[in-house]
Design a protein around this motif. Structure first.
Motif, PDB file in Angstrom:
ATOM      1  N   GLU A 208      -4.844  -6.737   6.298  1.00 49.91           N
ATOM      2  CA  GLU A 208      -4.168  -5.667   5.576  1.00 49.91           C
ATOM      3  C   GLU A 208      -2.847  -5.329   6.250  1.00 49.91           C
ATOM      4  OE1 GLU A 208      -7.164  -2.506   3.785  1.00 49.91           O
ATOM      5  OE2 GLU A 208      -7.462  -2.697   5.953  1.00 49.91           O
ATOM      6  N   ASP A 212      -1.447  -1.282   2.404  1.00 48.92           N
ATOM      7  CA  ASP A 212      -2.814  -1.402   1.886  1.00 48.92           C
ATOM      8  C   ASP A 212      -3.667  -0.227   2.347  1.00 48.92           C
ATOM      9  OD1 ASP A 212      -2.720  -4.000   0.551  1.00 48.92           O
ATOM     10  OD2 ASP A 212      -2.562  -4.887   2.537  1.00 48.92           O
ATOM     11  N   HIS A 227      -0.071  -0.911  -6.450  1.00 51.68           N
ATOM     12  CA  HIS A 227      -0.962  -1.955  -5.931  1.00 51.68           C
ATOM     13  C   HIS A 227      -0.183  -3.264  -5.750  1.00 51.68           C
ATOM     14  CE1 HIS A 227      -4.730   0.355  -6.397  1.00 51.68           C
ATOM     15  NE2 HIS A 227      -4.074   0.942  -7.393  1.00 51.68           N
ATOM     16  N   GLU A 228       0.723  -3.540  -6.688  1.00 55.27           N
ATOM     17  CA  GLU A 228       1.553  -4.737  -6.555  1.00 55.27           C
ATOM     18  C   GLU A 228       2.489  -4.612  -5.350  1.00 55.27           C
ATOM     19  OE1 GLU A 228       3.582  -5.442 -10.189  1.00 55.27           O
ATOM     20  OE2 GLU A 228       1.789  -6.075 -11.277  1.00 55.27           O
ATOM     21  N   THR A 231       0.549  -5.419  -2.263  1.00 57.29           N
ATOM     22  CA  THR A 231       0.257  -6.851  -2.187  1.00 57.29           C
ATOM     23  C   THR A 231       1.480  -7.643  -1.729  1.00 57.29           C
ATOM     24  OG1 THR A 231      -1.424  -6.698  -3.923  1.00 57.29           O
ATOM     25  CG2 THR A 231      -0.471  -8.868  -3.520  1.00 57.29           C
ATOM     26  N   ARG A 234       2.329  -6.892   1.916  1.00 60.41           N
ATOM     27  CA  ARG A 234       1.402  -7.640   2.780  1.00 60.41           C
ATOM     28  C   ARG A 234       1.824  -9.106   2.884  1.00 60.41           C
ATOM     29  NH1 ARG A 234      -3.098  -8.798  -0.343  1.00 60.41           N
ATOM     30  NH2 ARG A 234      -3.235  -6.535  -0.646  1.00 60.41           N
ATOM     31  N   ASP A 235       2.306  -9.661   1.790  1.00 64.15           N
ATOM     32  CA  ASP A 235       2.716 -11.062   1.771  1.00 64.15           C
ATOM     33  C   ASP A 235       3.761 -11.357   2.826  1.00 64.15           C
ATOM     34  OD1 ASP A 235       2.660 -13.701   0.131  1.00 64.15           O
ATOM     35  OD2 ASP A 235       4.799 -13.226   0.245  1.00 64.15           O
ATOM     36  N   ASP A 243       4.671 -15.125  -2.252  1.00 60.88           N
ATOM     37  CA  ASP A 243       5.312 -14.366  -3.330  1.00 60.88           C
ATOM     38  C   ASP A 243       6.794 -14.244  -3.014  1.00 60.88           C
ATOM     39  OD1 ASP A 243       6.265 -12.280  -5.070  1.00 60.88           O
ATOM     40  OD2 ASP A 243       4.189 -11.603  -5.328  1.00 60.88           O
ATOM     41  N   SER A 246       8.537 -10.991  -1.794  1.00 61.16           N
ATOM     42  CA  SER A 246       8.368 -10.382  -0.467  1.00 61.16           C
ATOM     43  C   SER A 246       9.626 -10.518   0.381  1.00 61.16           C
ATOM     44  CB  SER A 246       7.149 -10.967   0.246  1.00 61.16           C
ATOM     45  OG  SER A 246       7.367 -12.296   0.648  1.00 61.16           O
TER      46      SER A 246
END
Length: 427
Positions: A208, A212, A227-228, A231, A234-235, A243, A246
């Protein structure tokens, strides 16, 4: 000092990337005075305060907390300012990519009086104090001194090495502090923080990011874009790199002011608007040139079972490290003109935090930062700049040698992990 001496404009990249940004030459006493004034303005009268690391992860947390308090800012003035800067070919002052180990790399040529968002730190009822790990104690002290009684305080994406420097402030704020993080905490420090009534939530550092942790810890029904955002953050923060967005978030958090980043990711999530795309494009030409220069300066050293690529310069350390890994290095060291260094690992080297811990730093197994205690005066810095950080490189390579000996003596594989409570350096 003549301003022209520290102005990058018109100078060859091969020269100015060997020197710190203009902010390095601004006296600490004046910078501290200005920072103290801004912090007081941010804190006084606020309904809540967020102390967060100034990278994409910490600032995403701040945006979430403002949304939870219905205190998000209108993105329009920030977009307008970005458009003007992209048109002029000018960027915001970059934040510290390596937490407290890196001096702020100020690149702006725009006078503060010309920036319509200069006083944005006072606009939201949820104040934001960006802080690196080694500035955490100061930020908490200022909140304790200037905040209204009972104000909600959040600390995000910061991990203290010791409890003592923050003890008095936390105890005076007892019962009002929530702390979200994902770094590897020393168990005694974590226990001491919780014992004074802090709601400390620490996620798994290899699973995480702090966004997160914040998202699941706030009692708010967040929309899909949040939430996106977690994510995609985090990437990059965990160096997953699947992604494409990021990199945009990481670059935007580095080049923009904290209030600009929080306002725009709060409004748009990870799908940034055209104004940001244009701004990033205007900055990336120079970014690519800096990366190329740092890679060209790199020298590979064999240390124990590892190949360590070592370079110097003002650059984006993660991309430089990736290029060195692609060339076969197990680990990369990027020494900065301000005197700090970033240490990046790989699947075959997961001891970056141990190396950094031997030279006044810390971090994660594959991403850490440090600033060796070798600079006594400006003559030492002059030598640092004219030798491409030779003394700094030597002490860090000696730390690699010591870690290699420890790993060999313990009979560990070369890529084994060890727990450490270091400072954040995972951009």
């Amino acid at each position: 000092m003549d301003d022209d001496l520290i102005d990058d404009a018109g100078r060859p990249l091969s020269r100015y990337t060997r020197l710190p940004g203009a902010g390095f030459f601004y006296p600490d006493s004046l910078d501290e005075q200005r920072a103290a004034t801004r912090d007081r303005e941010t804190i006084e009268g606020a309904d809540a305060i967020v102390i967060a690391d100034g990278d994409a992860d910490g600032l995403a947390c701040a945006a979430m907390i403002r949304a939870a308090h219905d205190a998000a800012l209108d993105p329009e003035p920030f977009e307008r300012a970005l458009t003007e800067k992209a048109t002029d070919g000018v960027g915001d002052g970059a934040t510290a990519a390596d937490g407290a180990t890196e001096a702020v790399d100020v690149t702006t040529d725009v006078d503060a009086a010309d920036d319509p968002t200069e006083d944005a730190h006072t606009w939201s009822s949820v104040g934001l104090l960006p802080a690196g790990p080694y500035a955490l104690d100061t930020a908490l002290e200022r909140v304790a001194a200037h905040a209204d009684a009972g104000v909600d305080v959040y600390v995000c994406d910061l991990c203290p090495d010791d409890y003592e420097p923050i003890a008095d402030s936390l105890e005076s704020l007892a019962g009002t502090v929530r702390w979200f993080d994902h770094h590897q905490w020393d168990s005694a420090v974590a226990e001491a923080v919780r014992d004074v009534g802090v709601d400390l939530v620490v996620g798994a550092s290899d699973e995480e990011c702090t966004a997160d942790v914040t998202l699941r810890s706030l009692a708010t029904d967040f929309e899909k874009r949040w939430h996106e955002l977690a994510t995609v953050t985090r990437d990059h923060d965990l160096w997953i790199k699947t992604d494409r967005r990021s990199d945009d978030l990481a670059d935007f958090s580095y080049w923009s002011g904290s209030e600009t980043y929080v306002a725009l990711v709060g409004a748009y999530g990870p799908d940034l608007p055209p104004s940001v795309d244009d701004y990033l494009e205007s900055r990336r030409v120079e970014k690519a040139a800096r990366i190329d220069a740092a890679v060209d300066r790199a020298v590979v050293h064999e240390v124990g079972a590892w190949s360590v690529g070592v370079t110097y310069g003002r650059c984006s350390q993660n991309e430089v490290a990736e290029r060195l890994r692609e060339a076969g290095a197990d680990a990369a060291v990027i020494v900065k003109p301000a005197g700090s260094a970033s240490i990046r690992g790989s699947e075959t080297f997961q001891h970056a935090h141990e190396v950094a811990g031997r030279v006044n730093g810390g971090g994660h197994p594959q991403a850490a930062g440090c600033k060796p205690d070798i600079y006594d005066d400006m003559l030492d810095y002059a030598t640092h700049w004219t030798t491409d950080g030779e003394a700094c490189k030597r002490v860090i390579l000696a730390a690699f040698e010591a870690v290699a000996e420890t790993v060999q003596a313990a009979g560990e594989p070369g890529n084994g992990e060890t727990e450490h409570s270091g400072s954040n350096d995972a951009e």
